[in-house]
Enzyme design. Structure first.
Site, PDB file in Angstrom:
ATOM      1  N   HIS A  35      30.755  27.133  48.178  1.00 14.90           N
ATOM      2  CA  HIS A  35      30.778  27.220  46.710  1.00 14.90           C
ATOM      3  C   HIS A  35      31.475  28.488  46.216  1.00 14.90           C
ATOM      4  O   HIS A  35      32.457  28.385  45.452  1.00 14.90           O
ATOM      5  CB  HIS A  35      29.356  27.097  46.158  1.00 14.90           C
ATOM      6  CG  HIS A  35      29.264  27.394  44.701  1.00 14.90           C
ATOM      7  ND1 HIS A  35      29.844  26.601  43.730  1.00 14.90           N
ATOM      8  CD2 HIS A  35      28.670  28.424  44.043  1.00 14.90           C
ATOM      9  CE1 HIS A  35      29.609  27.131  42.533  1.00 14.90           C
ATOM     10  NE2 HIS A  35      28.907  28.233  42.702  1.00 14.90           N
ATOM     11  N   HIS A  61      29.389  36.004  43.268  1.00 13.03           N
ATOM     12  CA  HIS A  61      28.712  35.725  42.000  1.00 13.03           C
ATOM     13  C   HIS A  61      27.278  35.232  42.138  1.00 13.03           C
ATOM     14  O   HIS A  61      26.487  35.399  41.220  1.00 13.03           O
ATOM     15  CB  HIS A  61      29.546  34.784  41.134  1.00 13.03           C
ATOM     16  CG  HIS A  61      29.466  33.342  41.507  1.00 13.03           C
ATOM     17  ND1 HIS A  61      30.283  32.776  42.455  1.00 13.03           N
ATOM     18  CD2 HIS A  61      28.662  32.353  41.051  1.00 13.03           C
ATOM     19  CE1 HIS A  61      29.994  31.496  42.570  1.00 13.03           C
ATOM     20  NE2 HIS A  61      29.015  31.208  41.725  1.00 13.03           N
ATOM     21  N   ASP A  62      26.896  34.650  43.250  1.00 12.64           N
ATOM     22  CA  ASP A  62      25.514  34.176  43.424  1.00 12.64           C
ATOM     23  C   ASP A  62      24.676  35.044  44.351  1.00 12.64           C
ATOM     24  O   ASP A  62      23.525  34.718  44.637  1.00 12.64           O
ATOM     25  CB  ASP A  62      25.512  32.735  43.954  1.00 12.64           C
ATOM     26  CG  ASP A  62      25.771  31.712  42.859  1.00 12.64           C
ATOM     27  OD1 ASP A  62      25.479  32.013  41.679  1.00 12.64           O
ATOM     28  OD2 ASP A  62      26.259  30.613  43.183  1.00 12.64           O
ATOM     29  N   GLU A  65      21.627  36.683  42.468  1.00 12.17           N
ATOM     30  CA  GLU A  65      20.747  35.625  41.963  1.00 12.17           C
ATOM     31  C   GLU A  65      20.029  34.867  43.083  1.00 12.17           C
ATOM     32  O   GLU A  65      18.872  34.500  42.943  1.00 12.17           O
ATOM     33  CB  GLU A  65      21.594  34.653  41.141  1.00 12.17           C
ATOM     34  CG  GLU A  65      20.818  33.639  40.359  1.00 12.17           C
ATOM     35  CD  GLU A  65      21.736  32.847  39.446  1.00 12.17           C
ATOM     36  OE1 GLU A  65      21.584  31.618  39.428  1.00 12.17           O
ATOM     37  OE2 GLU A  65      22.591  33.439  38.760  1.00 12.17           O
ATOM     38  N   ASP A  66      20.712  34.630  44.196  1.00 18.79           N
ATOM     39  CA  ASP A  66      20.186  33.716  45.216  1.00 18.79           C
ATOM     40  C   ASP A  66      19.887  34.348  46.576  1.00 18.79           C
ATOM     41  O   ASP A  66      19.508  33.638  47.505  1.00 18.79           O
ATOM     42  CB  ASP A  66      21.169  32.560  45.442  1.00 18.79           C
ATOM     43  CG  ASP A  66      21.307  31.677  44.216  1.00 18.79           C
ATOM     44  OD1 ASP A  66      20.380  31.664  43.378  1.00 18.79           O
ATOM     45  OD2 ASP A  66      22.342  31.004  44.085  1.00 18.79           O
ATOM     46  N   ASP A 122      33.092  28.761  37.979  1.00 19.95           N
ATOM     47  CA  ASP A 122      31.828  28.311  38.587  1.00 19.95           C
ATOM     48  C   ASP A 122      31.407  26.965  38.004  1.00 19.95           C
ATOM     49  O   ASP A 122      31.054  26.027  38.732  1.00 19.95           O
ATOM     50  CB  ASP A 122      30.761  29.378  38.339  1.00 19.95           C
ATOM     51  CG  ASP A 122      29.389  29.039  38.906  1.00 19.95           C
ATOM     52  OD1 ASP A 122      29.312  28.360  39.950  1.00 19.95           O
ATOM     53  OD2 ASP A 122      28.392  29.464  38.297  1.00 19.95           O
TER      54      ASP A 122
END
Length: 189
Positions: A35, A61-62, A65-66, A122
């Site tokens: 991704h 980018h994640d 957050e993840d 995204d």
């Protein structure tokens, strides 16, 4: 090897390590790292983005957050600009999903152009994923409607001219296909 290529490889490696145990929610359970790499590819290949920090932020980018990555860790490893862009596109996972989505729309007009590019790439990647397969346990029609609505709201609040975005940044037909299949009420936003 030039320094930008080395930076991108270091960034991909960092993101791959952080996402190594994660899988996408598609039937094949593809590695999650596909991704962020795909988001960076959309920006570079289709959008013509050459800003190394934007491409690094797309790859990362994640991570906040993840994964267990902290903004401070990103700043130490990749600098304050990359860390800022990632922070701008990061949701607070401690909040309920509806609240996170509401805040995305509320904060969108105040994001930097760099963050807007990452967020739009995204969303485009996720829309393409929905076109090719349905996440396990999800209703495709409901997901497409929800993503289209969020896409339209983000474009509205980013104050992005859709025609300019399509013609100047991306070689896409997906947006047109989604719009033509969508309910008219969603298109009037």
């Amino acid at each position: 090897m030039n320094s930008e290529a080395a930076l991108l490889l270091e960034t991909v490696n960092f993101a791959a390590e952080k996402h190594r145990k994660q899988r996408r929610k598609d039937p094949e359970e593809t590695p999650y790292i596909n991704h962020p790499i795909g988001v960076a590819r959309i920006l570079s290949y289709e959008g013509g983005v050459t800003d190394i920090e934007v491409l690094q932020a797309a790859l990362l980018h994640d991570t906040v957050e993840d994964t267990d990555t902290t903004p401070e860790e990103l700043e130490d490893r990749f600098g304050p600009i990359v860390a800022r862009i990632v922070q701008e596109v990061t949701d607070d996972k401690s909040l309920p999903k509806q609240e996170r989505k509401r805040l995305q729309v509320e904060h969108a007009p105040h994001c930097s152009q760099q963050a807007k590019l990452v967020k739009l790439a995204d969303k485009l990647y996720n829309l393409r994923d929905l076109n090719s397969c349905t996440p396990v346990g999800q209703n495709l029609s409901a997901l497409k409607t929800k993503h289209l609505y969020l896409w339209k709201l983000l474009l509205f609040f980013f104050k992005v001219n859709v025609a300019d975005l399509v013609h100047e940044h991306f070689k896409i037909t997906e947006y047109v296909q989604f719009c033509s299949a969508a309910q008219p009420s969603l298109l009037s936003i």
